[in-house]
Scaffold this motif. Structure first.
Motif, PDB file in Angstrom:
ATOM      1  N   ALA A  30       2.284  16.200  -8.280  1.00 14.27           N
ATOM      2  CA  ALA A  30       0.819  16.237  -8.202  1.00 14.27           C
ATOM      3  C   ALA A  30       0.191  15.090  -8.992  1.00 14.27           C
ATOM      4  CB  ALA A  30       0.310  17.582  -8.726  1.00 14.27           C
ATOM      5  N   LEU A  31       0.736  14.822 -10.171  1.00  9.69           N
ATOM      6  CA  LEU A  31       0.207  13.724 -10.977  1.00  9.69           C
ATOM      7  C   LEU A  31       0.503  12.371 -10.335  1.00  9.69           C
ATOM      8  CD1 LEU A  31       1.086  14.942 -14.594  1.00  9.69           C
ATOM      9  CD2 LEU A  31      -1.104  15.081 -13.403  1.00  9.69           C
ATOM     10  N   LEU A  32       1.650  12.250  -9.668  1.00  8.43           N
ATOM     11  CA  LEU A  32       1.950  11.022  -8.938  1.00  8.43           C
ATOM     12  C   LEU A  32       0.938  10.782  -7.826  1.00  8.43           C
ATOM     13  CD1 LEU A  32       5.846  10.823  -8.474  1.00  8.43           C
ATOM     14  CD2 LEU A  32       4.361   9.154  -9.581  1.00  8.43           C
ATOM     15  N   TYR A  33       0.610  11.838  -7.120  1.00 13.36           N
ATOM     16  CA  TYR A  33      -0.380  11.700  -6.043  1.00 13.36           C
ATOM     17  C   TYR A  33      -1.750  11.337  -6.620  1.00 13.36           C
ATOM     18  CZ  TYR A  33      -3.192  12.717  -1.940  1.00 13.36           C
ATOM     19  OH  TYR A  33      -4.059  12.616  -0.880  1.00 13.36           O
ATOM     20  N   ALA A  34      -2.074  11.929  -7.759  1.00 10.87           N
ATOM     21  CA  ALA A  34      -3.365  11.631  -8.378  1.00 10.87           C
ATOM     22  C   ALA A  34      -3.455  10.174  -8.835  1.00 10.87           C
ATOM     23  CB  ALA A  34      -3.599  12.566  -9.565  1.00 10.87           C
ATOM     24  N   SER A  35      -2.334   9.624  -9.290  1.00 10.87           N
ATOM     25  CA  SER A  35      -2.366   8.251  -9.826  1.00 10.87           C
ATOM     26  C   SER A  35      -2.089   7.180  -8.783  1.00 10.87           C
ATOM     27  CB  SER A  35      -1.351   8.110 -10.968  1.00 10.87           C
ATOM     28  OG  SER A  35      -0.048   8.456 -10.523  1.00 10.87           O
ATOM     29  N   THR A  36      -1.447   7.530  -7.667  1.00  7.51           N
ATOM     30  CA  THR A  36      -1.080   6.520  -6.661  1.00  7.51           C
ATOM     31  C   THR A  36      -1.676   6.794  -5.284  1.00  7.51           C
ATOM     32  OG1 THR A  36       0.952   7.681  -5.971  1.00  7.51           O
ATOM     33  CG2 THR A  36       1.124   6.156  -7.845  1.00  7.51           C
ATOM     34  N   GLY A  37      -1.996   8.049  -4.985  1.00  8.84           N
ATOM     35  CA  GLY A  37      -2.499   8.394  -3.660  1.00  8.84           C
ATOM     36  C   GLY A  37      -1.409   8.461  -2.603  1.00  8.84           C
TER      37      GLY A  37
END
Length: 497
Positions: free
Chosen positions: A183-190
């Protein structure tokens, strides 16, 4: 999203997954409608074999991609995914064979056992082809969730129930870490697709300076490291292995660990930035192999010894992943060598570990636990060929000839470390391999030692092993010997996509 960007589903690419899931459904129907254990086991065995054949056929052709949006695909079927699917299908087939004596005792329901094993196999088959983090995490959990129940499925076993709860609680925490990291990866990279994540971090290296992205990468790696029982996420393994039925411990030691390696390879090799994963994986490798070997020296119960040795083996697998992720070793040659070494070592380990557990099942009474090392004293006098296969698996795990598969695996790992410029890590691997010799050779020596004067331990494994167990042991040993003499069979399909 527009329809022009969404490609049609490639059902040929999904054939192995269809076969694995279909096996689970057919096993359930056979158990409900017929209620005959032999028929249910036969359906499960035929389905597992069909899954292996289907995966090999699909993998022999060109790379196929499906569930794609533009260039991003969630499912990639190629030679590597085929190898993973074949390994999981054959593991399920082998564990079914090892489970026949246990199922005959009536302590474990046959239908539920075969159904859960088929469901777990389905997760493993999908895992090898996962092209995004969500598919990968769902596949890992589909692989793992049925094992919780398998560990505690034996009726009246308090140790099994405790082991299942321990495994479940720790695994839930690890899954939570992985999901939070995704989830944090998606938040930081999309992005969530592995290739897209790799491209984003390559194009925008400044993302690694963001605490959010760094924490996200670390959480994903640590969560997946649980599946390979890497230190410090290792404490569940010995208690769980020892409390589970021996065939389930065999599946947990091979399938769960192999699944964790495949998942880590996917995210480290394709998606995550090397500046973060490199130090984490190198540290995990050193701690895991060292602690696993040192604690294994003190073990007196056979399954616990094999469990701690598998922890140490996980360290050897993680070592090339550290080089794969280190920026200093990020040349094409180093990447190829490290990737091939990690996956090849995992395949060789699975073969040898399955052989060791198959021999243990053959030497112990039907439905019994793994017992102590002393209870195997003199086993070679009663079952010389079974003990010989057990000894070959042990010396292979130790990395000694004539266990050429294990010897070649360790040489491949050391060579990849040297190619990647991590000579210090190669030295740590070599030193730990020497430490591992002590307990592997001790266990092997007990098999040929004179029986105790009382004769109690000599009779601990009395009785003729089931034919199907001997067949599984013979096949696992033969395959290990073949790939030991022809390791390129595995290495040809382990190179990066």
């Amino acid at each position: 999203m527009t329809g022009s960007l969404v490609q049609s589903i490639d059902h040929v690419a999904l054939t192995p997954a269809y076969l694995a899931a279909g096996t689970a459904v057919l096993v359930l129907l056979a158990d409900v409608l017929l209620g005959r254990g032999r028929v249910t086991l036969a359906v499960a065995a035929v389905g597992a074999a069909a899954t292996a054949v289907g995966a090999a056929v699909v993998g022999s052709g060109p790379t196929r991609r499906t569930f794609c949006v533009g260039a991003d695909c969630s499912y990639v079927a190629d030679s590597r995914s085929a190898l993973v699917a074949v390994v999981f299908a054959l593991l399920a087939l082998g564990v079914l064979g090892l489970s026949v004596p246990l199922l005959r005792t009536g302590s474990v329901p046959t239908g539920e056992y075969a159904f859960l094993l088929a469901c777990s196999m389905t997760g493993g088959v999908v895992l090898g082809a996962a092209g995004d983090l969500i598919t990968l995490i769902v596949a890992v959990e589909t692989l793992t969730l049925p094992i919780y129940v398998l560990v505690g499925l034996r009726r009246g076993s308090l140790a099994g129930a405790e082991a299942a709860v321990t495994f479940f609680v720790v695994s839930v925490v690890a899954t939570t870490l992985t999901l939070l990291g995704a989830a944090l990866l998606y938040a930081s990279t999309g992005g969530l697709h592995l290739d897209r994540l790799g491209a984003i971090f390559a194009d925008r290296p400044e993302l690694t300076d963001l605490p959010l992205a760094t924490v996200a990468v670390a959480l994903v790696v640590l969560g997946l490291a649980f599946k390979v029982a890497a230190v410090p996420m290792h404490a569940w393994a010995p208690a769980t292995y020892d409390g589970a039925p021996v065939p389930v411990a065999a599946y947990l030691s091979t399938a769960s660990k192999f699944g964790g390696v495949v998942a880590l390879l996917a995210v480290v090799g394709d998606a995550l930035p090397e500046t973060v994963t490199g130090p984490v994986l190198a540290l995990l490798a050193v701690l895991t192999m060292t602690i696993g070997n040192l604690v294994a020296l003190r073990q007196r119960r056979t399954v616990r010894l094999l469990a701690w040795s598998s922890v140490a083996q996980a360290g050897y697998v993680l070592a090339p992943l550290g080089v794969l992720a280190l920026a200093a070793g990020r040349t094409e040659q180093a990447m190829t060598a490290a990737y091939a070494a990690a996956l090849a070592y995992a395949v060789f380990f699975v073969l040898l570990e399955l052989g060791a557990f198959a021999a243990l099942v053959a030497l112990r009474p039907a439905g019994a636990d793994g017992g102590t090392v002393e209870e195997l004293r003199g086993a070679a006098r009663r079952h010389p060929w079974t003990a010989a296969a057990f000894g070959l698996a042990l010396v292979g795990l130790a990395g000694l000839p004539p266990g050429l598969a294990g010897l070649f695996a360790k040489v491949t790992v050391v060579r990849s470390l040297l190619t990647g410029g991590a000579g210090w890590l190669a030295l740590v691997v070599a030193l730990n391999a020497v430490v591992g010799l002590a307990y592997y050779l001790r266990l092997a020596a007990v098999l040929w030692a004179p029986p105790a004067a009382s004769g109690g331990s000599a009779q601990a494994g009395a009785g003729r092993p089931a034919l199907v167990v001997l067949v599984v042991l013979a096949v696992a040993t033969a395959v290990a010997v073949i790939v030991g003499f022809a390791p390129q069979i595995v290495l040809d399909v382990t190179a990066p996509r």
